[in-house]
Design a protein around this motif. Structure first.
Motif, PDB file in Angstrom:
ATOM      1  N   PRO A 333     103.364 104.721  21.050  1.00  0.00           N
ATOM      2  CA  PRO A 333     103.388 104.480  22.503  1.00  0.00           C
ATOM      3  C   PRO A 333     103.421 105.761  23.324  1.00  0.00           C
ATOM      4  O   PRO A 333     102.815 105.833  24.393  1.00  0.00           O
ATOM      5  N   ILE A 334     104.116 106.792  22.822  1.00  0.00           N
ATOM      6  CA  ILE A 334     104.169 108.039  23.587  1.00  0.00           C
ATOM      7  C   ILE A 334     102.809 108.716  23.612  1.00  0.00           C
ATOM      8  O   ILE A 334     102.439 109.374  24.603  1.00  0.00           O
ATOM      9  N   LEU A 340      97.002 111.322  24.992  1.00  0.00           N
ATOM     10  CA  LEU A 340      95.740 110.632  24.747  1.00  0.00           C
ATOM     11  C   LEU A 340      94.947 110.398  26.041  1.00  0.00           C
ATOM     12  O   LEU A 340      93.766 110.745  26.116  1.00  0.00           O
ATOM     13  N   PRO A 341      95.557 109.844  27.100  1.00  0.00           N
ATOM     14  CA  PRO A 341      94.776 109.666  28.333  1.00  0.00           C
ATOM     15  C   PRO A 341      94.615 110.932  29.164  1.00  0.00           C
ATOM     16  O   PRO A 341      93.674 111.034  29.966  1.00  0.00           O
ATOM     17  N   HIS A 342      95.509 111.915  28.988  1.00  0.00           N
ATOM     18  CA  HIS A 342      95.473 113.092  29.843  1.00  0.00           C
ATOM     19  C   HIS A 342      94.970 114.347  29.140  1.00  0.00           C
ATOM     20  O   HIS A 342      94.637 115.330  29.802  1.00  0.00           O
ATOM     21  N   GLY A 343      94.939 114.348  27.808  1.00  0.00           N
ATOM     22  CA  GLY A 343      94.507 115.513  27.054  1.00  0.00           C
ATOM     23  C   GLY A 343      93.003 115.554  26.865  1.00  0.00           C
ATOM     24  O   GLY A 343      92.235 115.107  27.731  1.00  0.00           O
ATOM     25  N   PRO A 344      92.527 116.084  25.725  1.00  0.00           N
ATOM     26  CA  PRO A 344      91.083 116.272  25.533  1.00  0.00           C
ATOM     27  C   PRO A 344      90.243 115.012  25.695  1.00  0.00           C
ATOM     28  O   PRO A 344      89.129 115.077  26.222  1.00  0.00           O
ATOM     29  N   ALA A 345      90.733 113.856  25.239  1.00  0.00           N
ATOM     30  CA  ALA A 345      89.927 112.636  25.369  1.00  0.00           C
ATOM     31  C   ALA A 345      89.768 112.250  26.828  1.00  0.00           C
ATOM     32  O   ALA A 345      88.649 111.946  27.295  1.00  0.00           O
ATOM     33  N   GLY A 346      90.879 112.244  27.561  1.00  0.00           N
ATOM     34  CA  GLY A 346      90.784 111.932  28.980  1.00  0.00           C
ATOM     35  C   GLY A 346      89.958 112.961  29.728  1.00  0.00           C
ATOM     36  O   GLY A 346      89.197 112.619  30.658  1.00  0.00           O
ATOM     37  N   ARG A 666     107.416 104.500  25.618  1.00  0.00           N
ATOM     38  CA  ARG A 666     106.390 104.934  26.551  1.00  0.00           C
ATOM     39  C   ARG A 666     106.987 105.922  27.553  1.00  0.00           C
ATOM     40  O   ARG A 666     108.199 105.893  27.817  1.00  0.00           O
ATOM     41  N   LEU A 667     106.145 106.775  28.106  1.00  0.00           N
ATOM     42  CA  LEU A 667     106.644 107.782  29.029  1.00  0.00           C
ATOM     43  C   LEU A 667     107.332 107.136  30.219  1.00  0.00           C
ATOM     44  O   LEU A 667     108.400 107.609  30.654  1.00  0.00           O
ATOM     45  N   GLU A 668     106.781 106.051  30.745  1.00  0.00           N
ATOM     46  CA  GLU A 668     107.409 105.413  31.895  1.00  0.00           C
ATOM     47  C   GLU A 668     108.762 104.808  31.545  1.00  0.00           C
ATOM     48  O   GLU A 668     109.651 104.726  32.401  1.00  0.00           O
ATOM     49  N   GLU A 669     108.961 104.407  30.285  1.00  0.00           N
ATOM     50  CA  GLU A 669     110.276 103.918  29.863  1.00  0.00           C
ATOM     51  C   GLU A 669     111.296 105.059  29.860  1.00  0.00           C
ATOM     52  O   GLU A 669     112.462 104.855  30.220  1.00  0.00           O
ATOM     53  N   LEU A 670     110.870 106.246  29.446  1.00  0.00           N
ATOM     54  CA  LEU A 670     111.765 107.403  29.474  1.00  0.00           C
ATOM     55  C   LEU A 670     112.068 107.813  30.910  1.00  0.00           C
ATOM     56  O   LEU A 670     113.208 108.137  31.253  1.00  0.00           O
ATOM     57  N   GLU A 671     111.051 107.783  31.752  1.00  0.00           N
ATOM     58  CA  GLU A 671     111.254 108.171  33.148  1.00  0.00           C
ATOM     59  C   GLU A 671     112.130 107.171  33.891  1.00  0.00           C
ATOM     60  O   GLU A 671     112.689 107.487  34.945  1.00  0.00           O
ATOM     61  N   GLY A 672     112.280 105.972  33.328  1.00  0.00           N
ATOM     62  CA  GLY A 672     113.145 104.973  33.942  1.00  0.00           C
ATOM     63  C   GLY A 672     114.622 105.198  33.674  1.00  0.00           C
ATOM     64  O   GLY A 672     115.475 104.476  34.204  1.00  0.00           O
ATOM     65  N   ILE A 673     114.954 106.198  32.855  1.00  0.00           N
ATOM     66  CA  ILE A 673     116.360 106.545  32.593  1.00  0.00           C
ATOM     67  C   ILE A 673     116.807 107.496  33.691  1.00  0.00           C
ATOM     68  O   ILE A 673     116.418 108.673  33.716  1.00  0.00           O
TER      69      ILE A 673
END
Length: 831
Positions: A333-334, A340-346, A666-673
């Motif tokens: 999930p991370i 994945l969406p922001h690195g070389p593929a994105g 997921r990153l948004e789950e971590l940011e929710g802390i």
């Protein structure tokens, strides 16, 4: 009824897992909804809890769990001799009498079985053809005790299930003295086809099929229940109920090999499809046929089910050959929410989007409940902007020269911003500052898309121009060697590795250590042993310059970088130190250029000078493509360190078991802390539950491919006697012993002259090509990293071999034909 210790099966349903266990809850659900299930009753988990208390077993169970042992023999023996309290005994015998008092099947039903992702098949016990009250009570005791078999304890531990939280119920059903029985899958467990039903059947009770004692009849049915395939079984054994109780094993054989009637197969397919629809996912069902009727004995979700098969067009297959090389394992999930969406593929998605082509590197992975379950290469499509693309490409090509891209102020700003963020001390950051670092790392990469959008056009046009020229001159085969002369940062890294290997060869103590020790031991000595001091300094310089490179995939954050896996780098040094360096590809590039310039049509110095400039421009483009990736992965270690620091703090707060468990979130789950420490317990438990569930699902899918490789690399019609076949990637023929290298940790296994067989490659694998006789790769195409490097070293290469890493075995002598893409068996004396 549900408050009692014993109640009819029909009183329970799918929501009663805690009381009825997985098997009991599913059977009750089937009965309630009209499925033909033998009648019965259930001894609930409350009864188990009562027995644990009355027999004083709680302390023994706690001691077992505390000691982390797998031996539950003492607990099983205590259950086997436990006295059943009078009221519970009376309830059981009363329910047995109401069922008819005849033969019954007694089945364990634990709260952690028959669940999506964890079937627990065969982990607890079943007793068939039980007759009489005393035999029934004895079977119930043994079912309770089977929660503590060694195999069940080990299975729960591997699946991350807390044994202290598991309870067990017992299902008692009227015994079906089956004429034929077996197992039905409502989707094809091999291909993943949801439109097929697969049935295994044999004479007598289904235990013979379930336990693997027989080779069953095998049927593959279509959605209407019509037979697509049938393989007759051998019925080596027939299990039947004995007259006084228990079962007998009788010799079987072909004499009883009568196929199931068509109407029975159709009824099974109908019932299976109905059960799958009811439960909302494909089911694994045990069934029995007797007295002209089909009965369902058990239903549970299918586990480890491959994704449904897909049909791909040629462009999707080409994209698939790239994507499967970039995704060597199931993303976390991370990964899905960061690199994945922001690195070389994105980034490349933005590049092709700039010329109006959509859906190239986006949305090719499908998630279910936070776990990636399949990969489907996208079908790119142009937009109206595509028609204007030639003009935009020409404009950018005129203004942006790849030979000077490092002079671009945007590149300098990128390096400076990356350096500043990398220099921050993450361990001392307050939580609110730390939790912002992942987004800051990803933001560093965003301007990179603009650089690639601007500088790739001249790269492509320069390569195209050179290709046209060499083909027009009749020198087409020289094209690949001509562009090898590009000096890249990957080549610099390989030269630096060779320098480290040369230092090892020239130093007796180092030479002896590298010859004898494995990479992990070498990593420890390099870090601590004074005799490694000089080498350590050079090694640390290498990691400082090149340690940000990926070990496995350029588009995932979960695999370690080279800097975090020094044993991987030392494994390469060990490999290279074994013999002097191989000739460099640059030598072949120089020879190719001399041959081209000697062409009779290039008579004048001006013509030769122009062609030389065109070659240099093509090489500059190749260098830009390679080097831009090299630099643009520099934020990757910062991102990884920030995520692992977040994971460390969550571990210290009791939310995660290890820092690496953060990858399941997921990153948004971590940011929710909002803050740490201070996380509310309900929130913490939600995160722990997500990690447990996703981890179990990943464990279930560990052996399941994201896509059938043959969908991307379909077998050819002329493979003949080939062991495996694929796309020709590098010409020539060579023979050698197979060495399967599945990941960087196994680099040290390769010996000189081996045939390198691997699932994928990336730049960190390049030194292996100096030692291999040939290369065979499951993924990739003619333009993949492995094919390019193989051609650079003059190695025969086969790309897109799909199943090479599973079909070919270490030590097997094979011949690799890089011109035809075939791998065949070779004589033991082959070379």
């Amino acid at each position: 009824m549900k408050e009692q210790l014993v109640a009819p099966l029909r009183a329970f349903g799918r929501n009663d897992l805690a009381l009825a266990g997985g098997k009991g809850a599913n059977l009750g659900e089937l009965i309630t909804n009209g499925f033909p299930v033998p009648d019965g009753f259930l001894i609930t988990t409350r009864a188990y809890t009562a027995i644990v208390g009355s027999a004083g077993l709680g302390a023994r169970i706690t001691a077992l769990l505390t000691d982390c042992g797998d031996d539950g023999a003492a607990i099983r023996a205590a259950f086997a001799s436990a006295g059943i309290p009078g009221e519970l005994r009376a309830d059981i015998t009363r329910a047995y009498a109401e069922l008819g008092g005849g033969p019954v099947a007694v089945r364990s039903s634990a709260t952690a079985e028959d669940l999506p992702g964890a079937a627990f098949a065969g982990q607890q016990d079943t007793y068939l053809n039980v007759i009489g009250e005393d035999a029934l009570l004895d079977a119930v005791r043994h079912c309770w005790g089977s929660l503590w078999t060694d195999r069940a304890i080990a299975y729960r531990r591997r699946r991350g299930v807390d044994s202290g939280e598991v309870r067990i119920a017992v299902v008692v059903q009227s015994m079906v003295q089956a004429e034929t029985a077996g197992v039905m899958f409502t989707a094809n467990p091999v291909t993943g086809d949801r439109g097929e039903t697969v049935i295994d059947a044999s004479s007598g009770l289904g235990e013979a099929v379930v336990s693997g004692l027989v080779t069953p009849d095998h049927y593959v049915l279509d959605a209407q229940g019509r037979v697509r395939e049938r393989s007759p079984g051998r019925r080596e054994v027939v299990i039947r109920g004995a007259e006084g109780g228990g079962v007998t094993h009788e010799p079987g054989g072909d004499a009883e090999a009568r196929p199931l009637p068509g109407e029975v197969l159709e009824e099974l397919a109908r019932l299976g499809a109905s059960a799958a629809r009811h439960f909302g996912r494909p089911q694994d069902i045990e069934w029995a046929y007797a007295d002209g009727h089909v009965r369902l004995l058990q239903a549970r979700p299918m586990t480890a089910l491959p994704p449904p098969p897909v049909r791909l067009n040629r462009l999707q297959r080409r994209l698939g050959s790239i994507l499967t090389e970039y995704v060597p394992w199931r993303p976390y999930p991370i990964d899905m929410t960061t690199w994945l969406p922001h690195g070389p593929a994105g980034l490349m998605g933005k590049v092709v989007g700039s010329i109006g082509i959509r859906n190239v590197f986006q949305d090719f992975l499908t998630e279910e409940d936070g776990v990636v379950v399949r990969l489907v290469p996208p079908a790119p499509h142009p937009t109206l902007r595509t028609f204007a693309a030639p003009f935009r490409i020409a404009s950018r090509a005129r203004r942006h020269d790849p030979a000077r891209w490092t002079e671009d102020p945007r590149f300098a700003a990128f390096l400076e911003n990356t350096r500043k963020l990398a220099a921050r001390d993450l361990r001392t950051m307050p939580w609110k500052r730390l939790i912002a670092v992942p987004r800051e790392s990803l933001a560093l990469v965003e301007p990179v898309a603009d650089l690639r959008i601007d500088y790739l056009p001249r790269t492509g046009l320069s390569l195209l121009r050179l290709l046209i020229v060499v083909k027009a001159l009749g020198r087409g085969p020289l094209f690949g060697d001509l562009v090898l002369g590009a000096r890249t940062r990957t080549e610099d890294a390989n030269r630096a590795l060779e320098t480290l290997a040369e230092r090892v060869r020239e130093t007796p103590a180092l030479r002896d250590a590298f010859a004898k020790l494995e990479p992990d031991r070498l990593a420890d000595l390099t870090a601590r042993d004074p005799e490694f001091g000089a080498f350590r300094g050079a090694f640390e310089e290498f990691l400082a310059e090149y340690g940000h490179r990926e070990t496995a995939s350029p588009i995932l954050v979960s695999p370690p970088t080279l800097g975090e896996a020094p044993e991987t780098v030392l494994g390469l040094v060990k490999l290279l130190a074994g013999r002097p360096p191989s000739p460099a590809g640059a030598d072949r590039a120089d020879q190719a250029l001399k041959r081209l310039l000697a062409h009779p049509l290039l008579r004048t110095a001006a013509m030769r000078s122009r062609v030389r400039r065109w070659v240099e421009a093509a090489r500059a483009g190749v260098a830009f493509r390679e080097d831009s990736h090299f630099y643009f992965t520099q934020p990757l270690p910062v991102l990884r360190r920030s995520l692992l620091e977040i994971g460390r703090r969550l571990r210290d707060a009791g939310v995660l078991a290890t820092p690496e468990d953060v990858f399941h979130l997921r990153l948004e789950e971590l940011e929710g802390i909002a803050d740490l420490p201070g996380l509310a317990e309900p929130h913490a438990e939600t995160l722990r539950a997500a990690v447990r569930t996703r981890s179990a699902r990943r464990e279930e899918l560990a052996g399941v491919r994201l896509i059938d490789p043959h969908a991307i690399f379909p077998p050819g019609p002329d493979d003949g006697d080939a062991l495996v076949a694929g796309t020709p990637g590098g010409g020539g023929t060579a023979s050698g012993r197979v060495k399967v290298i599945r990941d960087p940790a196994e680099f040290g296994k390769l010996s000189d002259g081996d045939v390198l067989v691997c699932p994928y490659t990336n730049p960190s694998w390049t030194p292996l090509f100096q030692r291999a006789a040939a290369v065979v790769v499951d993924s990739g195409g003619i333009a993949s990293h492995a094919a390019i490097v193989a051609r650079e070293y003059g190695l025969p290469a086969v790309m897109g071999a799909a199943t090479a890493t599973t079909v070919l075995q270490d030590g097997q002598m094979v011949t690799v034909d890089g011109g035809t893409g075939r791998v065949t068996s070779a004589d033991a004396g082959g070379s």
